[in-house]
Design a protein around this motif. Structure first.
Motif, PDB file in Angstrom:
ATOM      1  N   LEU A 264      30.502  13.263 -14.419  1.00  0.00           N
ATOM      2  CA  LEU A 264      29.083  13.347 -13.758  1.00  0.00           C
ATOM      3  C   LEU A 264      28.133  12.817 -14.803  1.00  0.00           C
ATOM      4  O   LEU A 264      27.260  11.972 -14.273  1.00  0.00           O
ATOM      5  CB  LEU A 264      28.735  14.734 -13.747  1.00  0.00           C
ATOM      6  CG  LEU A 264      29.544  15.514 -12.435  1.00  0.00           C
ATOM      7  CD1 LEU A 264      29.260  17.094 -12.490  1.00  0.00           C
ATOM      8  CD2 LEU A 264      29.135  14.839 -11.252  1.00  0.00           C
ATOM      9  N   LEU A 265      28.331  12.937 -16.156  1.00  0.00           N
ATOM     10  CA  LEU A 265      27.423  12.533 -17.145  1.00  0.00           C
ATOM     11  C   LEU A 265      27.323  10.844 -17.213  1.00  0.00           C
ATOM     12  O   LEU A 265      26.516  10.147 -17.169  1.00  0.00           O
ATOM     13  CB  LEU A 265      27.685  12.968 -18.440  1.00  0.00           C
ATOM     14  CG  LEU A 265      27.227  14.528 -18.936  1.00  0.00           C
ATOM     15  CD1 LEU A 265      27.869  14.872 -19.897  1.00  0.00           C
ATOM     16  CD2 LEU A 265      25.667  14.417 -18.848  1.00  0.00           C
ATOM     17  N   TYR A 266      28.555  10.243 -17.062  1.00  0.00           N
ATOM     18  CA  TYR A 266      28.670   8.666 -17.071  1.00  0.00           C
ATOM     19  C   TYR A 266      27.913   8.100 -15.952  1.00  0.00           C
ATOM     20  O   TYR A 266      27.303   7.071 -15.925  1.00  0.00           O
ATOM     21  CB  TYR A 266      29.946   8.481 -17.075  1.00  0.00           C
ATOM     22  CG  TYR A 266      30.528   7.536 -18.442  1.00  0.00           C
ATOM     23  CD1 TYR A 266      29.847   6.360 -18.514  1.00  0.00           C
ATOM     24  CD2 TYR A 266      31.336   8.289 -19.390  1.00  0.00           C
ATOM     25  CE1 TYR A 266      30.020   5.684 -19.869  1.00  0.00           C
ATOM     26  CE2 TYR A 266      31.737   7.449 -20.389  1.00  0.00           C
ATOM     27  CZ  TYR A 266      31.071   6.076 -20.810  1.00  0.00           C
ATOM     28  OH  TYR A 266      31.306   5.651 -21.846  1.00  0.00           O
ATOM     29  N   PHE A 267      27.999   9.047 -14.658  1.00  0.00           N
ATOM     30  CA  PHE A 267      27.173   8.323 -13.594  1.00  0.00           C
ATOM     31  C   PHE A 267      25.889   8.609 -13.413  1.00  0.00           C
ATOM     32  O   PHE A 267      25.193   7.947 -12.975  1.00  0.00           O
ATOM     33  CB  PHE A 267      28.263   8.916 -12.225  1.00  0.00           C
ATOM     34  CG  PHE A 267      29.142   8.071 -11.664  1.00  0.00           C
ATOM     35  CD1 PHE A 267      29.220   6.830 -11.125  1.00  0.00           C
ATOM     36  CD2 PHE A 267      30.541   8.690 -12.147  1.00  0.00           C
ATOM     37  CE1 PHE A 267      30.278   6.303 -10.702  1.00  0.00           C
ATOM     38  CE2 PHE A 267      31.633   7.819 -11.810  1.00  0.00           C
ATOM     39  CZ  PHE A 267      31.609   6.669 -11.206  1.00  0.00           C
TER      40      PHE A 267
ATOM     41  N   ILE B  39      26.648  10.387 -22.991  1.00  0.00           N
ATOM     42  CA  ILE B  39      27.995  10.406 -23.141  1.00  0.00           C
ATOM     43  C   ILE B  39      28.446   9.045 -23.686  1.00  0.00           C
ATOM     44  O   ILE B  39      29.354   9.074 -24.451  1.00  0.00           O
ATOM     45  CB  ILE B  39      28.623  10.732 -21.803  1.00  0.00           C
ATOM     46  CG1 ILE B  39      30.062  10.946 -21.977  1.00  0.00           C
ATOM     47  CG2 ILE B  39      28.347   9.651 -20.801  1.00  0.00           C
ATOM     48  CD1 ILE B  39      30.510  12.398 -22.488  1.00  0.00           C
ATOM     49  N   LYS B  40      27.704   7.979 -23.329  1.00  0.00           N
ATOM     50  CA  LYS B  40      28.435   6.693 -23.678  1.00  0.00           C
ATOM     51  C   LYS B  40      28.443   6.560 -25.198  1.00  0.00           C
ATOM     52  O   LYS B  40      27.398   7.027 -26.148  1.00  0.00           O
ATOM     53  CB  LYS B  40      27.582   5.540 -23.236  1.00  0.00           C
ATOM     54  CG  LYS B  40      28.358   4.314 -23.387  1.00  0.00           C
ATOM     55  CD  LYS B  40      27.602   3.178 -22.611  1.00  0.00           C
ATOM     56  CE  LYS B  40      28.200   1.752 -22.677  1.00  0.00           C
ATOM     57  NZ  LYS B  40      29.548   1.720 -22.379  1.00  0.00           N
ATOM     58  N   GLY B  41      29.647   6.109 -25.770  1.00  0.00           N
ATOM     59  CA  GLY B  41      29.862   5.828 -27.218  1.00  0.00           C
ATOM     60  C   GLY B  41      30.186   7.205 -27.820  1.00  0.00           C
ATOM     61  O   GLY B  41      30.577   7.145 -29.313  1.00  0.00           O
ATOM     62  N   LYS B  42      30.491   8.201 -27.189  1.00  0.00           N
ATOM     63  CA  LYS B  42      30.552   9.600 -27.781  1.00  0.00           C
ATOM     64  C   LYS B  42      31.833  10.230 -27.200  1.00  0.00           C
ATOM     65  O   LYS B  42      32.344  11.249 -27.887  1.00  0.00           O
ATOM     66  CB  LYS B  42      29.439  10.747 -27.749  1.00  0.00           C
ATOM     67  CG  LYS B  42      28.119  10.248 -27.834  1.00  0.00           C
ATOM     68  CD  LYS B  42      27.091  11.094 -27.552  1.00  0.00           C
ATOM     69  CE  LYS B  42      25.810  10.808 -28.000  1.00  0.00           C
ATOM     70  NZ  LYS B  42      24.551  11.497 -27.362  1.00  0.00           N
ATOM     71  N   LEU B  43      32.584   9.453 -26.434  1.00  0.00           N
ATOM     72  CA  LEU B  43      33.585   9.967 -25.675  1.00  0.00           C
ATOM     73  C   LEU B  43      34.890  10.364 -26.740  1.00  0.00           C
ATOM     74  O   LEU B  43      35.367  11.357 -26.728  1.00  0.00           O
ATOM     75  CB  LEU B  43      34.373   9.320 -24.819  1.00  0.00           C
ATOM     76  CG  LEU B  43      35.227   9.684 -23.681  1.00  0.00           C
ATOM     77  CD1 LEU B  43      34.397  10.604 -22.835  1.00  0.00           C
ATOM     78  CD2 LEU B  43      35.792   8.639 -22.788  1.00  0.00           C
ATOM     79  N   ASN B  44      35.222   9.387 -27.625  1.00  0.00           N
ATOM     80  CA  ASN B  44      36.511   9.724 -28.469  1.00  0.00           C
ATOM     81  C   ASN B  44      36.002  10.774 -29.575  1.00  0.00           C
ATOM     82  O   ASN B  44      36.977  11.729 -30.066  1.00  0.00           O
ATOM     83  CB  ASN B  44      36.771   8.244 -29.324  1.00  0.00           C
ATOM     84  CG  ASN B  44      37.275   7.369 -28.141  1.00  0.00           C
ATOM     85  OD1 ASN B  44      38.078   7.682 -27.359  1.00  0.00           O
ATOM     86  ND2 ASN B  44      37.204   6.040 -28.601  1.00  0.00           N
ATOM     87  N   GLU B  45      34.762  10.935 -30.004  1.00  0.00           N
ATOM     88  CA  GLU B  45      34.237  11.849 -30.863  1.00  0.00           C
ATOM     89  C   GLU B  45      34.367  13.169 -30.401  1.00  0.00           C
ATOM     90  O   GLU B  45      34.916  14.252 -30.764  1.00  0.00           O
ATOM     91  CB  GLU B  45      33.019  11.681 -31.195  1.00  0.00           C
ATOM     92  CG  GLU B  45      32.280  12.735 -32.352  1.00  0.00           C
ATOM     93  CD  GLU B  45      30.947  12.542 -32.401  1.00  0.00           C
ATOM     94  OE1 GLU B  45      30.095  13.644 -32.796  1.00  0.00           O
ATOM     95  OE2 GLU B  45      30.364  11.659 -31.925  1.00  0.00           O
ATOM     96  N   ILE B  46      34.227  13.340 -29.106  1.00  0.00           N
ATOM     97  CA  ILE B  46      34.148  14.732 -28.090  1.00  0.00           C
ATOM     98  C   ILE B  46      35.518  14.917 -27.955  1.00  0.00           C
ATOM     99  O   ILE B  46      36.061  16.103 -28.253  1.00  0.00           O
ATOM    100  CB  ILE B  46      33.576  14.350 -27.027  1.00  0.00           C
ATOM    101  CG1 ILE B  46      32.055  14.259 -27.436  1.00  0.00           C
ATOM    102  CG2 ILE B  46      33.504  15.802 -25.938  1.00  0.00           C
ATOM    103  CD1 ILE B  46      31.261  13.675 -25.900  1.00  0.00           C
TER     104      ILE B  46
END
Length: 480
Positions: free
Chosen positions: A60-63, A69-76
């Motif tokens: 939902l955040l990406y859309f 969210i962008k650029g933070k996915l691997n960190e999360i």
């Protein structure tokens, strides 16, 4: 746009919605009370939260709010200790487009008068003592919001029952153009969540501009005078899963296990008097736990495409019913019927009977959404194969959320339904793969189309609600 509240379709591009991520109360549902609290089974909270629902929120955040969210996915994903998506966490994403109800509740509890009034109301419906009132009053807004939702204090004392169905935000209210219709739950287990929602809608600044457009369904004032056998059908109960805003001028209301004819008639009266729309169709489905709401039987994928349970899509012939009765799959000729009646403003005394769900949905696509009759398509639960239609409908094959036209989120377990989508030209993609593609720039939320996003669902499906149930859209783009 940030303060806009308007929904005039089921498939216009989604811009804002209300959600509630799984809270600790879901992890306290015990087998002996599961059905009383409207759950079919107990769930494993950590799996549901981190490995299933979190994917839903990230998508939902990406859309809707990519910068969060962008650029933070691997960190999360790399920090298992983080409860990233809860509002009391310092790294909470705090989106104004993917909006957590717990955050809104904490916001309104900053006001002392609202806090006192809500605590008093909750203590009254939960039959709590004055000392409990004082204990709750001493909590901070964030702590109090968590306690009122989960039923458990910061000291891990269980004060109230949990309200595990709060994750199904669709049921608390429905946006009808620029109005909000508030629910009246049929089951006692949902009384507290309805009260919390009312306080949010009436007190949060987000809804200030439409406060005059909040619609509450009146109770039946003579209910207490009716014989017990008549009282149930005359109660004023309505849940959002039975209400669909399918076009700017057309609303669907289901008559089901959870929504009464009396409530539907009240909604017709109020909306027609306010001239909110001109056409309302009532859909009476069998009162069975299998179906629960109309959005467990069908949802919209595109203007010209619907996913639907085949056994309820068309009228059965008498001979077909006889075969089903003899085989033990149908108890009586009346039990599996769908009845449809359409009302128009100014012509309330001249209702129109519609023969079948397929006929209704075809009319919506053609007359309300300007599609060609030859373009209208139906995707059937379980690919309309016995016994997969019923099996997969039970695990929410028909309960899909359209993020935009032709891009839907659904559970990964309904294999036969997925086959039908692929035959209709859809790509199926696992949500984890899609998010990594977004992160790497291989795909874009703006350009993706005709896609079924597969959400992990081992625990979520136990709760008996899909991605459509877990969303309350408050703003979608209008169709031209």
């Amino acid at each position: 746009m940030e303060n806009s509240i308007n929904v005039s379709s089921e498939v216009g591009t989604l811009k804002r919605l209300l959600i509630h991520s799984p809270d600790s109360g879901l992890g306290k549902v015990v087998p002996s009370k599961a059905q009383d609290w409207l759950f079919e089974d107990i769930v494993h909270l950590d799996t549901m939260r981190r490995h299933e629902y979190d994917y839903y929120v990230k998508t939902l955040l990406y859309f809707l709010d990519t910068e969060k969210i962008k650029g933070k996915l691997n960190e999360i994903d790399g920090d298992e200790s983080r409860n990233f998506y809860k509002p009391d966490h310092p790294d909470y994403f705090n989106s104004e487009k993917v909006i957590e109800l717990q955050k809104l509740l904490a916001d309104i509890l900053e006001d002392n008068l609202t806090k006192m009034k809500l605590i008093a109301a909750i203590c009254a419906i939960e039959h709590e003592w004055y000392t409990t009132h004082d204990e709750l009053l001493s909590l901070s807004p964030n702590e109090l919001a968590k306690t009122l939702i989960s039923g458990t204090t910061p000291g891990n004392e269980m004060l109230f029952p949990p309200i595990p169905n709060f994750i199904f935000t669709r049921d608390i209210g429905i946006t009808i153009n620029n109005h909000l219709l508030l629910n009246k739950p049929a089951k006692l287990a949902r009384t507290r969540e309805a009260l919390l929602s009312q306080y949010i809608f009436y007190n949060h600044p987000m809804f200030a501009e439409i406060r005059k457009n909040l619609i509450e369904i009146p109770d039946n004032e003579t209910l207490f005078l009716l014989p017990e056998e008549e009282a149930e059908s005359n109660q004023s109960t309505l849940e959002g899963g039975d209400v669909m805003m399918v076009a700017k001028n057309h609303l669907l209301i289901g008559i089901s296990e959870r929504t009464s004819i009396y409530a539907a008639k009240q909604v017709i009266k109020v909306l027609f008097e306010k001239k909110v729309l001109d056409k309302i169709t009532l859909i009476k489905i069998p009162k069975k736990r299998d179906y629960m709401h109309i959005d467990t039987v069908f949802t919209q994928v595109k203007r010209n495409m619907w996913v639907i349970l085949g056994t309820l899509a068309k009228p059965h012939s008498e001979s077909e019913d006889e075969v089903l009765i003899r085989s033990g799959l149908l108890k009586s000729k009346k039990s599996e019927k769908v009845h449809l009646v359409q009302f128009r403003r100014g012509q309330e005394n001249e209702p129109r009977v519609i023969e079948s769900l397929e006929e209704l949905l075809t009319e919506i696509s053609v007359y309300d959404l300007n599609c060609s009759p030859l373009e209208v398509q139906f995707i059937y639960s379980g690919n309309n194969e016995f016994p997969f239609g019923a099996r997969e409908q039970w695990t929410d094959s028909c309960n899909l959320l359209a993020i935009k036209e032709g891009v839907v989120i659904g559970y990964d377990r309904n294999d036969k339904t997925l086959e039908a989508f692929k035959e209709a030209g859809f790509e199926a993609v696992k949500v984890a793969d899609l998010l990594q593609d977004f992160e790497a720039g291989r795909r874009s939320p703006e350009t993706i189309q005709n896609t079924f996003i597969l959400l992990p669902s081992a625990e979520l499906s136990r709760a008996r609600g899909g991605s459509h149930c877990m969303s309350m859209p408050i703003f979608r783009e209008n169709f031209e």
